[in-house]
Design a protein around this motif. Structure first.
Motif, PDB file in Angstrom:
ATOM      1  N   ALA A  38       0.733  -0.879  -0.142  1.00 57.28           N
ATOM      2  CA  ALA A  38       0.506  -0.065   0.086  1.00 57.28           C
ATOM      3  C   ALA A  38       0.829   1.613   0.032  1.00 57.28           C
ATOM      4  CB  ALA A  38      -0.540   0.074   1.432  1.00 57.28           C
ATOM      5  N   LEU A  39       1.256   1.256  -0.626  1.00 54.31           N
ATOM      6  CA  LEU A  39       2.582   2.848  -0.369  1.00 54.31           C
ATOM      7  C   LEU A  39       1.671   3.337  -1.954  1.00 54.31           C
ATOM      8  CD1 LEU A  39       6.025   0.897  -2.152  1.00 54.31           C
ATOM      9  CD2 LEU A  39       5.386   1.349   0.043  1.00 54.31           C
ATOM     10  N   PRO A  40       2.008   4.863  -1.544  1.00 55.68           N
ATOM     11  CA  PRO A  40       1.588   6.231  -2.209  1.00 55.68           C
ATOM     12  C   PRO A  40       2.556   6.531  -3.764  1.00 55.68           C
ATOM     13  CG  PRO A  40       3.384   6.785  -0.014  1.00 55.68           C
ATOM     14  CD  PRO A  40       3.430   5.640  -0.032  1.00 55.68           C
ATOM     15  N   ALA A  41       1.707   6.364  -4.406  1.00 58.79           N
ATOM     16  CA  ALA A  41       2.257   7.028  -5.450  1.00 58.79           C
ATOM     17  C   ALA A  41       3.502   8.238  -5.716  1.00 58.79           C
ATOM     18  CB  ALA A  41       1.431   7.490  -6.931  1.00 58.79           C
ATOM     19  N   ALA A  42       4.431   8.225  -6.493  1.00 62.74           N
ATOM     20  CA  ALA A  42       5.533   9.329  -6.288  1.00 62.74           C
ATOM     21  C   ALA A  42       6.171   9.270  -7.814  1.00 62.74           C
ATOM     22  CB  ALA A  42       6.569   9.077  -4.963  1.00 62.74           C
ATOM     23  N   GLY A  43       6.233  10.984  -8.527  1.00 57.57           N
ATOM     24  CA  GLY A  43       6.790  11.131  -9.130  1.00 57.57           C
ATOM     25  C   GLY A  43       8.869  10.175  -9.245  1.00 57.57           C
ATOM     26  N   SER A  44       8.817  10.210 -10.131  1.00 53.47           N
ATOM     27  CA  SER A  44       9.953   9.628 -10.701  1.00 53.47           C
ATOM     28  C   SER A  44      11.564  10.236 -10.170  1.00 53.47           C
ATOM     29  CB  SER A  44      10.078   8.514 -11.789  1.00 53.47           C
ATOM     30  OG  SER A  44      10.126  10.294 -12.734  1.00 53.47           O
ATOM     31  N   ASP A  45      12.516   9.536 -10.378  1.00 49.66           N
ATOM     32  CA  ASP A  45      13.591  10.328  -9.814  1.00 49.66           C
ATOM     33  C   ASP A  45      14.263  11.725 -11.088  1.00 49.66           C
ATOM     34  OD1 ASP A  45      14.280   9.050  -8.221  1.00 49.66           O
ATOM     35  OD2 ASP A  45      15.985   8.215  -8.566  1.00 49.66           O
ATOM     36  N   ALA A  46      13.792  10.653 -12.630  1.00 49.93           N
ATOM     37  CA  ALA A  46      13.660  12.018 -13.745  1.00 49.93           C
ATOM     38  C   ALA A  46      12.968  13.140 -14.161  1.00 49.93           C
ATOM     39  CB  ALA A  46      13.402  11.097 -15.041  1.00 49.93           C
ATOM     40  N   VAL A  47      11.825  12.752 -13.426  1.00 51.69           N
ATOM     41  CA  VAL A  47      10.426  14.703 -12.070  1.00 51.69           C
ATOM     42  C   VAL A  47      11.025  15.145 -12.789  1.00 51.69           C
ATOM     43  CG1 VAL A  47       8.196  14.691 -12.281  1.00 51.69           C
ATOM     44  CG2 VAL A  47       8.780  12.878 -13.834  1.00 51.69           C
ATOM     45  N   ALA A  48      11.592  14.501 -11.067  1.00 51.98           N
ATOM     46  CA  ALA A  48      12.184  15.411 -10.054  1.00 51.98           C
ATOM     47  C   ALA A  48      13.671  16.464 -10.688  1.00 51.98           C
ATOM     48  CB  ALA A  48      12.668  14.518  -8.956  1.00 51.98           C
ATOM     49  N   ALA A  49      14.233  15.480 -11.420  1.00 54.45           N
ATOM     50  CA  ALA A  49      15.424  16.585 -11.853  1.00 54.45           C
ATOM     51  C   ALA A  49      14.685  16.808 -12.567  1.00 54.45           C
ATOM     52  CB  ALA A  49      16.074  14.786 -12.837  1.00 54.45           C
ATOM     53  N   GLN A  50      14.364  17.065 -13.280  1.00 49.78           N
ATOM     54  CA  GLN A  50      13.729  17.937 -14.471  1.00 49.78           C
ATOM     55  C   GLN A  50      12.586  19.243 -13.949  1.00 49.78           C
ATOM     56  OE1 GLN A  50      10.217  16.193 -16.928  1.00 49.78           O
ATOM     57  NE2 GLN A  50      10.326  17.957 -18.543  1.00 49.78           N
ATOM     58  N   GLN A  51      12.189  19.066 -13.213  1.00 51.30           N
ATOM     59  CA  GLN A  51      12.009  19.961 -11.940  1.00 51.30           C
ATOM     60  C   GLN A  51      12.472  21.020 -11.363  1.00 51.30           C
ATOM     61  OE1 GLN A  51       8.668  20.832 -11.749  1.00 51.30           O
ATOM     62  NE2 GLN A  51       7.664  18.939 -12.888  1.00 51.30           N
ATOM     63  N   LEU A  52      13.364  19.966 -10.831  1.00 48.94           N
ATOM     64  CA  LEU A  52      14.808  20.730 -10.108  1.00 48.94           C
ATOM     65  C   LEU A  52      14.971  21.798 -11.065  1.00 48.94           C
ATOM     66  CD1 LEU A  52      16.019  21.221  -7.646  1.00 48.94           C
ATOM     67  CD2 LEU A  52      17.733  19.811  -8.530  1.00 48.94           C
ATOM     68  N   ALA A  53      15.855  21.430 -12.585  1.00 49.30           N
ATOM     69  CA  ALA A  53      17.002  22.083 -13.348  1.00 49.30           C
ATOM     70  C   ALA A  53      15.646  23.007 -13.862  1.00 49.30           C
ATOM     71  CB  ALA A  53      16.886  21.275 -15.260  1.00 49.30           C
ATOM     72  N   HIS A  54      14.800  22.891 -13.783  1.00 50.50           N
ATOM     73  CA  HIS A  54      13.861  24.185 -14.211  1.00 50.50           C
ATOM     74  C   HIS A  54      13.198  25.613 -12.914  1.00 50.50           C
ATOM     75  CE1 HIS A  54      10.154  26.283 -16.669  1.00 50.50           C
ATOM     76  NE2 HIS A  54       9.542  25.989 -15.199  1.00 50.50           N
ATOM     77  N   LEU A  55      13.295  25.132 -11.858  1.00 50.60           N
ATOM     78  CA  LEU A  55      13.638  25.477 -10.614  1.00 50.60           C
ATOM     79  C   LEU A  55      15.045  26.141 -11.150  1.00 50.60           C
ATOM     80  CD1 LEU A  55      12.469  26.771  -8.299  1.00 50.60           C
ATOM     81  CD2 LEU A  55      13.324  24.369  -7.482  1.00 50.60           C
ATOM     82  N   VAL A  56      16.143  26.061 -10.572  1.00 52.02           N
ATOM     83  CA  VAL A  56      17.022  26.602 -10.272  1.00 52.02           C
ATOM     84  C   VAL A  56      18.055  27.236 -11.440  1.00 52.02           C
ATOM     85  CG1 VAL A  56      17.314  25.308  -8.050  1.00 52.02           C
ATOM     86  CG2 VAL A  56      19.125  24.634 -10.101  1.00 52.02           C
ATOM     87  N   GLY A  57      17.424  26.464 -12.593  1.00 58.04           N
ATOM     88  CA  GLY A  57      18.468  27.018 -13.967  1.00 58.04           C
ATOM     89  C   GLY A  57      20.094  26.008 -14.273  1.00 58.04           C
ATOM     90  N   PRO A  58      20.391  25.823 -15.480  1.00 56.39           N
ATOM     91  CA  PRO A  58      21.655  25.338 -15.801  1.00 56.39           C
ATOM     92  C   PRO A  58      22.944  26.293 -14.945  1.00 56.39           C
ATOM     93  CG  PRO A  58      21.029  26.829 -17.110  1.00 56.39           C
ATOM     94  CD  PRO A  58      19.886  26.876 -16.082  1.00 56.39           C
ATOM     95  N   ALA A  59      23.206  27.297 -14.664  1.00 52.38           N
ATOM     96  CA  ALA A  59      24.428  27.601 -14.365  1.00 52.38           C
ATOM     97  C   ALA A  59      23.907  27.589 -12.566  1.00 52.38           C
ATOM     98  CB  ALA A  59      24.024  28.899 -14.076  1.00 52.38           C
TER      99      ALA A  59
END
Length: 376
Positions: A38-59
């Motif tokens: 009965a584990l909750p659904a969670a975003g994948s590591d790829a989704v988290a990496a994409q969101q992080l890149a969109h948040l902080v920028g490449p620099a």
């Protein structure tokens, strides 16, 4: 190596097990056949990496990923060595007792008896050398600092979106403190509490802490400068990333809580079986005297005691309760809708940062000053 990466402690830590011994005991024996439920659904590591890149920028993304990946590898390696150390101590103690008890069965065979004495001596020497190495290298202290650093880095993009005067923002901006939480005071009565049997602070661990805090401060300032360009946009993106991160953390805490609950249950079941076997062997002794029964009466309780010592060092019962409580708090945060307005978004992100860092600080307090290694 990036300027935010830490120098590797491999030169001072000679350990190649990296948690394999403890992992074998936990995963192959105590958790054999176990499956999460009965584990909750969670975003994948790829989704988290994409969101992080969109948040902080490449620099900022590249130095942050370098620092996080490097620190996570080091924390896993050093933490594995620290945990393998106490696992080996309890295993050696149990086998030493077993070899001593087996001498009863070989009392007439001097060759076997000498081999058993030698085996017992080897166990005691390995126990002593492991104990000495763990204290001299201070695996435990290094592990605490590295794991706290990893979790702080993971939370840093969220912290950069909060109000600059928030507790965790101040800690990141001002290089934190010598220990997670409030800055340390020089008051004599508090210094006496930190002075364990007159032992001086480990200079190498203190230097590592300084390097970690300096790296966090540099990354925070870069993230804060990026967030200051468009505060509302950054806060909105941080909320999106925060939901992914909170979902992953919720799933992780549910898995860990179930694992620790299963381990506690199985260790207690094994202890009851060991107790029953010992009682039967003692009763049989009244009508049948055998060296095998003596070995059972001595060796089985020794292994049961070592297993309970391992369980106590793992803090499985407390961690099961802590992980369960954290899962409830994370689910409560996720169930609430995201607000509009910069101040409201900052407050909500501050709640998430407090959740994540507060749980890490509780874990640090649980293990930070705990005596990890004992002889006998």
């Amino acid at each position: 190596m990036s300027s935010t990466a830490i120098p590797s402690p491999a030169a001072t830590i000679r350990c190649h097990s990296a948690g394999r011994l403890r992992g074998f005991l936990r995963n192959r024996i105590l958790l054999a056949g176990w499956q999460p439920r009965a584990l909750p659904a969670a975003g994948s590591d790829a989704v988290a990496a994409q969101q992080l890149a969109h948040l902080v920028g490449p620099a900022v993304l590249e130095p942050m990923n370098v620092a996080l990946d490097h620190a996570d590898r080091e924390a896993s390696h050093v933490g594995g060595c620290a945990r393998d150390a106490y696992t080996l101590l309890y295993a050696c103690a149990a086998f030493a007792v077993l070899f001593a008890a087996c001498g009863v069965a070989a009392s007439d065979n001097h060759l076997v008896l000498n081999l058993l004495v030698l085996a017992e001596l080897v166990m005691l020497v390995v126990l002593l050398l492991t104990f000495r190495s763990a204290h001299r290298t201070n695996w435990h202290g290094r592990w605490m600092a590295l794991r706290f650093h990893v979790e702080f880095l993971r939370c840093l993009p969220i912290t950069a979106a909060t109000h600059p005067d928030s507790l965790h923002a101040r800690q990141a901006r001002e290089d934190g403190s010598a220990a997670p939480g409030l800055p340390l005071s020089d008051a004599p009565h508090l210094a006496a509490l930190r002075n364990h049997h007159g032992k001086a602070a480990d200079a190498s661990v203190a230097a590592q802490d300084d390097a970690l805090r300096a790296g966090r401060a540099r990354l925070y300032l870069q993230l804060r400068a990026h967030a200051a360009l468009e505060p509302a946009t950054y806060a909105a993106r941080a909320l999106t990333y925060g939901r992914v991160l909170a979902g992953q953390q919720l799933r992780y805490h549910c898995i860990r809580a179930q694992q620790e609950q299963a381990i506690v249950h199985r260790v207690h079941a094994l202890s009851m079986a060991a107790f029953g076997l010992t009682v039967v062997a003692v009763l049989v002794h009244f009508c049948w005297h055998s060296a095998l029964l003596t070995i059972i009466c001595t060796g089985v309780p020794a292994f049961a005691a070592s297993l309970h010592g391992f369980l106590a060092q793992e803090e499985s019962e407390r961690l099961a309760a802590s992980f369960s409580a954290m899962a409830v708090r994370l689910q409560g945060w996720l169930d609430r809708p995201d607000p509009a307005g910069l101040a409201a978004m900052q407050e909500r992100l501050g709640e998430l940062a407090e959740l994540l860092m507060g749980e890490m600080q509780d874990w640090h307090r649980l293990f930070g000053d705990k005596g990890m290694y004992h002889l006998g």
